[in-house]
Motif scaffolding. Structure first.
Motif, PDB file in Angstrom:
ATOM      1  N   HIS A   4     -19.845  43.161  52.782  1.00 24.56           N
ATOM      2  CA  HIS A   4     -19.383  43.477  54.222  1.00 24.56           C
ATOM      3  C   HIS A   4     -18.244  44.361  53.972  1.00 24.56           C
ATOM      4  CE1 HIS A   4     -19.404  42.590  58.470  1.00 24.56           C
ATOM      5  NE2 HIS A   4     -18.088  43.108  58.488  1.00 24.56           N
ATOM      6  N   GLN A   5     -17.136  44.200  52.902  1.00 23.30           N
ATOM      7  CA  GLN A   5     -16.007  44.930  52.812  1.00 23.30           C
ATOM      8  C   GLN A   5     -16.401  46.280  52.304  1.00 23.30           C
ATOM      9  OE1 GLN A   5     -13.760  42.014  50.477  1.00 23.30           O
ATOM     10  NE2 GLN A   5     -13.367  40.800  52.325  1.00 23.30           N
ATOM     11  N   VAL A   6     -17.122  46.229  51.205  1.00 18.12           N
ATOM     12  CA  VAL A   6     -17.427  47.627  50.799  1.00 18.12           C
ATOM     13  C   VAL A   6     -18.426  48.736  51.681  1.00 18.12           C
ATOM     14  CG1 VAL A   6     -18.928  48.628  49.211  1.00 18.12           C
ATOM     15  CG2 VAL A   6     -17.552  46.790  48.363  1.00 18.12           C
ATOM     16  N   ALA A   7     -19.080  47.950  52.557  1.00 19.42           N
ATOM     17  CA  ALA A   7     -20.039  48.631  53.534  1.00 19.42           C
ATOM     18  C   ALA A   7     -19.281  49.114  54.489  1.00 19.42           C
ATOM     19  CB  ALA A   7     -21.264  47.825  54.073  1.00 19.42           C
ATOM     20  N   ARG A   8     -18.174  48.343  54.671  1.00 22.55           N
ATOM     21  CA  ARG A   8     -17.339  48.662  56.041  1.00 22.55           C
ATOM     22  C   ARG A   8     -16.525  49.949  55.490  1.00 22.55           C
ATOM     23  NH1 ARG A   8     -14.524  44.013  57.302  1.00 22.55           N
ATOM     24  NH2 ARG A   8     -13.072  44.713  55.614  1.00 22.55           N
ATOM     25  N   ALA A   9     -15.852  49.661  54.177  1.00 19.69           N
ATOM     26  CA  ALA A   9     -15.305  51.010  53.713  1.00 19.69           C
ATOM     27  C   ALA A   9     -15.851  52.208  53.690  1.00 19.69           C
ATOM     28  CB  ALA A   9     -14.573  50.645  52.587  1.00 19.69           C
ATOM     29  N   LEU A  10     -17.211  52.033  53.098  1.00 18.59           N
ATOM     30  CA  LEU A  10     -18.186  53.315  52.946  1.00 18.59           C
ATOM     31  C   LEU A  10     -18.200  53.986  54.228  1.00 18.59           C
ATOM     32  CD1 LEU A  10     -20.335  52.038  50.299  1.00 18.59           C
ATOM     33  CD2 LEU A  10     -18.803  53.434  49.911  1.00 18.59           C
TER      34      LEU A  10
ATOM     35  N   ALA B  95     -31.795  57.224  44.359  1.00 17.73           N
ATOM     36  CA  ALA B  95     -30.703  56.627  43.643  1.00 17.73           C
ATOM     37  C   ALA B  95     -30.527  55.300  43.698  1.00 17.73           C
ATOM     38  CB  ALA B  95     -29.397  57.354  43.935  1.00 17.73           C
ATOM     39  N   LEU B  96     -29.910  54.479  42.867  1.00 19.76           N
ATOM     40  CA  LEU B  96     -29.997  53.002  42.959  1.00 19.76           C
ATOM     41  C   LEU B  96     -28.414  52.670  42.341  1.00 19.76           C
ATOM     42  CD1 LEU B  96     -30.905  50.166  43.318  1.00 19.76           C
ATOM     43  CD2 LEU B  96     -31.959  50.321  41.128  1.00 19.76           C
ATOM     44  N   TRP B  97     -27.590  51.977  43.059  1.00 25.68           N
ATOM     45  CA  TRP B  97     -26.513  51.467  42.606  1.00 25.68           C
ATOM     46  C   TRP B  97     -26.160  49.776  42.641  1.00 25.68           C
ATOM     47  CZ3 TRP B  97     -22.080  54.751  42.303  1.00 25.68           C
ATOM     48  CH2 TRP B  97     -20.832  54.225  41.826  1.00 25.68           C
ATOM     49  N   ILE B  98     -26.221  49.360  41.559  1.00 26.47           N
ATOM     50  CA  ILE B  98     -26.271  47.883  41.311  1.00 26.47           C
ATOM     51  C   ILE B  98     -24.774  47.540  41.225  1.00 26.47           C
ATOM     52  CG2 ILE B  98     -27.248  45.869  39.880  1.00 26.47           C
ATOM     53  CD1 ILE B  98     -29.196  47.943  38.930  1.00 26.47           C
ATOM     54  N   GLN B  99     -24.546  46.726  42.215  1.00 23.10           N
ATOM     55  CA  GLN B  99     -22.874  46.393  42.275  1.00 23.10           C
ATOM     56  C   GLN B  99     -22.457  45.547  40.965  1.00 23.10           C
ATOM     57  OE1 GLN B  99     -21.374  48.617  45.289  1.00 23.10           O
ATOM     58  NE2 GLN B  99     -20.093  46.829  44.428  1.00 23.10           N
ATOM     59  N   GLU B 100     -20.932  45.685  40.756  1.00 20.27           N
ATOM     60  CA  GLU B 100     -20.197  44.975  39.963  1.00 20.27           C
ATOM     61  C   GLU B 100     -20.431  43.835  40.012  1.00 20.27           C
ATOM     62  OE1 GLU B 100     -15.771  46.316  38.842  1.00 20.27           O
ATOM     63  OE2 GLU B 100     -15.791  44.565  40.810  1.00 20.27           O
ATOM     64  N   GLY B 101     -20.782  43.045  38.485  1.00 28.46           N
ATOM     65  CA  GLY B 101     -21.124  42.090  38.253  1.00 28.46           C
ATOM     66  C   GLY B 101     -22.616  41.754  38.443  1.00 28.46           C
ATOM     67  N   ILE B 102     -23.287  42.528  38.678  1.00 28.39           N
ATOM     68  CA  ILE B 102     -24.970  42.197  38.783  1.00 28.39           C
ATOM     69  C   ILE B 102     -25.382  43.180  37.745  1.00 28.39           C
ATOM     70  CG2 ILE B 102     -26.884  42.637  39.995  1.00 28.39           C
ATOM     71  CD1 ILE B 102     -24.860  42.657  42.509  1.00 28.39           C
ATOM     72  N   VAL B 103     -26.059  42.448  36.516  1.00 24.90           N
ATOM     73  CA  VAL B 103     -26.841  43.007  35.497  1.00 24.90           C
ATOM     74  C   VAL B 103     -28.075  42.858  35.286  1.00 24.90           C
ATOM     75  CG1 VAL B 103     -26.421  43.458  33.147  1.00 24.90           C
ATOM     76  CG2 VAL B 103     -24.369  43.567  34.146  1.00 24.90           C
ATOM     77  N   ASN B 104     -29.073  43.640  35.040  1.00 23.39           N
ATOM     78  CA  ASN B 104     -30.413  43.462  34.791  1.00 23.39           C
ATOM     79  C   ASN B 104     -30.748  44.805  33.884  1.00 23.39           C
ATOM     80  OD1 ASN B 104     -33.312  43.587  34.599  1.00 23.39           O
ATOM     81  ND2 ASN B 104     -33.249  42.005  36.318  1.00 23.39           N
ATOM     82  N   GLU B 105     -30.592  44.628  32.698  1.00 22.55           N
ATOM     83  CA  GLU B 105     -30.744  46.249  32.079  1.00 22.55           C
ATOM     84  C   GLU B 105     -32.214  46.360  31.957  1.00 22.55           C
ATOM     85  OE1 GLU B 105     -29.030  46.635  28.222  1.00 22.55           O
ATOM     86  OE2 GLU B 105     -27.128  45.836  28.745  1.00 22.55           O
TER      87      GLU B 105
ATOM     88  N   LYS C 210     -14.863  51.232  44.568  1.00 23.70           N
ATOM     89  CA  LYS C 210     -13.809  51.469  43.557  1.00 23.70           C
ATOM     90  C   LYS C 210     -14.232  52.827  42.958  1.00 23.70           C
ATOM     91  CE  LYS C 210     -13.000  46.677  42.112  1.00 23.70           C
ATOM     92  NZ  LYS C 210     -13.108  45.735  40.868  1.00 23.70           N
ATOM     93  N   ASP C 211     -15.496  53.251  42.790  1.00 25.54           N
ATOM     94  CA  ASP C 211     -15.753  54.343  42.147  1.00 25.54           C
ATOM     95  C   ASP C 211     -15.460  55.689  43.199  1.00 25.54           C
ATOM     96  OD1 ASP C 211     -17.226  55.164  39.482  1.00 25.54           O
ATOM     97  OD2 ASP C 211     -17.613  53.077  40.085  1.00 25.54           O
ATOM     98  N   TYR C 212     -15.548  55.418  44.250  1.00 24.07           N
ATOM     99  CA  TYR C 212     -15.403  56.378  45.636  1.00 24.07           C
ATOM    100  C   TYR C 212     -13.911  56.839  45.566  1.00 24.07           C
ATOM    101  CZ  TYR C 212     -14.776  58.868  49.909  1.00 24.07           C
ATOM    102  OH  TYR C 212     -14.709  59.727  50.903  1.00 24.07           O
ATOM    103  N   VAL C 213     -13.048  55.590  45.538  1.00 22.99           N
ATOM    104  CA  VAL C 213     -11.626  55.702  45.613  1.00 22.99           C
ATOM    105  C   VAL C 213     -11.102  56.350  44.382  1.00 22.99           C
ATOM    106  CG1 VAL C 213      -9.377  54.518  45.722  1.00 22.99           C
ATOM    107  CG2 VAL C 213     -11.155  53.606  47.190  1.00 22.99           C
ATOM    108  N   ALA C 214     -11.792  56.075  43.284  1.00 23.58           N
ATOM    109  CA  ALA C 214     -11.414  56.860  42.162  1.00 23.58           C
ATOM    110  C   ALA C 214     -11.800  58.048  41.846  1.00 23.58           C
ATOM    111  CB  ALA C 214     -11.722  55.750  40.842  1.00 23.58           C
ATOM    112  N   ASN C 215     -12.733  58.409  42.390  1.00 19.04           N
ATOM    113  CA  ASN C 215     -13.312  59.918  41.968  1.00 19.04           C
ATOM    114  C   ASN C 215     -13.467  60.799  43.373  1.00 19.04           C
ATOM    115  OD1 ASN C 215     -14.376  59.578  39.191  1.00 19.04           O
ATOM    116  ND2 ASN C 215     -15.587  57.819  40.153  1.00 19.04           N
TER     117      ASN C 215
END
Length: 137
Positions: A35-41, A100-110, A131-136
């Motif tokens: 919710h927090q990420v989507a609200r910021a986006l 494009a697909l973005w798999i959030q931090e902490g979620i890994v399925n190689e 975090k990537d948006y803010v950094a880049n």
């Protein structure tokens, strides 16, 4: 083979190009990271489409049960679901020709991420879109 994310400049270009983001697993609860990420986006100017069964609206946007139910073009799918659920999400992204697909931090399925990449999707995994948006940008 270990999955490797795109280089920073490719991620920056992706974030500049994307307009509509479907957030799979977007919680209606304001204290949840999705919710927090989507609200910021949304504040950053992206059009957010909630994808979550059982709700009709989140953040003032109509919610859909599945990606296939979304009636508009999706530029990026941002995933907040357990790694075991990624295979089905990747299948749906491939079938719908989502770029494009973005798999959030902490979620890994190689295996799922690699399968999506082999199908032509740009894939970022185990990173926070906010975090990537803010950094880049």
């Amino acid at each position: 083979m270990t999955f490797v994310n795109p280089p920073p400049e490719a991620i920056r270009e992706l974030l500049k190009r994307v307009k509509t983001i479907a957030v799979v697993g977007l919680s209606p609860k304001p204290d949840r990271p999705s919710h927090q990420v989507a609200r910021a986006l949304k504040r950053f100017g992206y059009h957010i489409i909630p994808v979550r069964p059982g709700v009709t609206e989140i953040l003032g946007e109509k919610a859909y049960a599945r990606l296939a139910d979304v009636p508009e073009t999706i530029d990026l799918v941002d995933v907040f679901r357990a790694p075991a659920q990624l295979d089905a999400i990747v299948d749906e992204c491939i079938r719908l020709k989502i770029p494009a697909l973005w798999i959030q931090e902490g979620i890994v399925n190689e295996a799922a991420a690699q399968r999506a990449r082999e199908a032509g999707l740009i894939v970022v995994m185990d990173r926070c879109l906010y975090k990537d948006y803010v950094a880049n940008l």
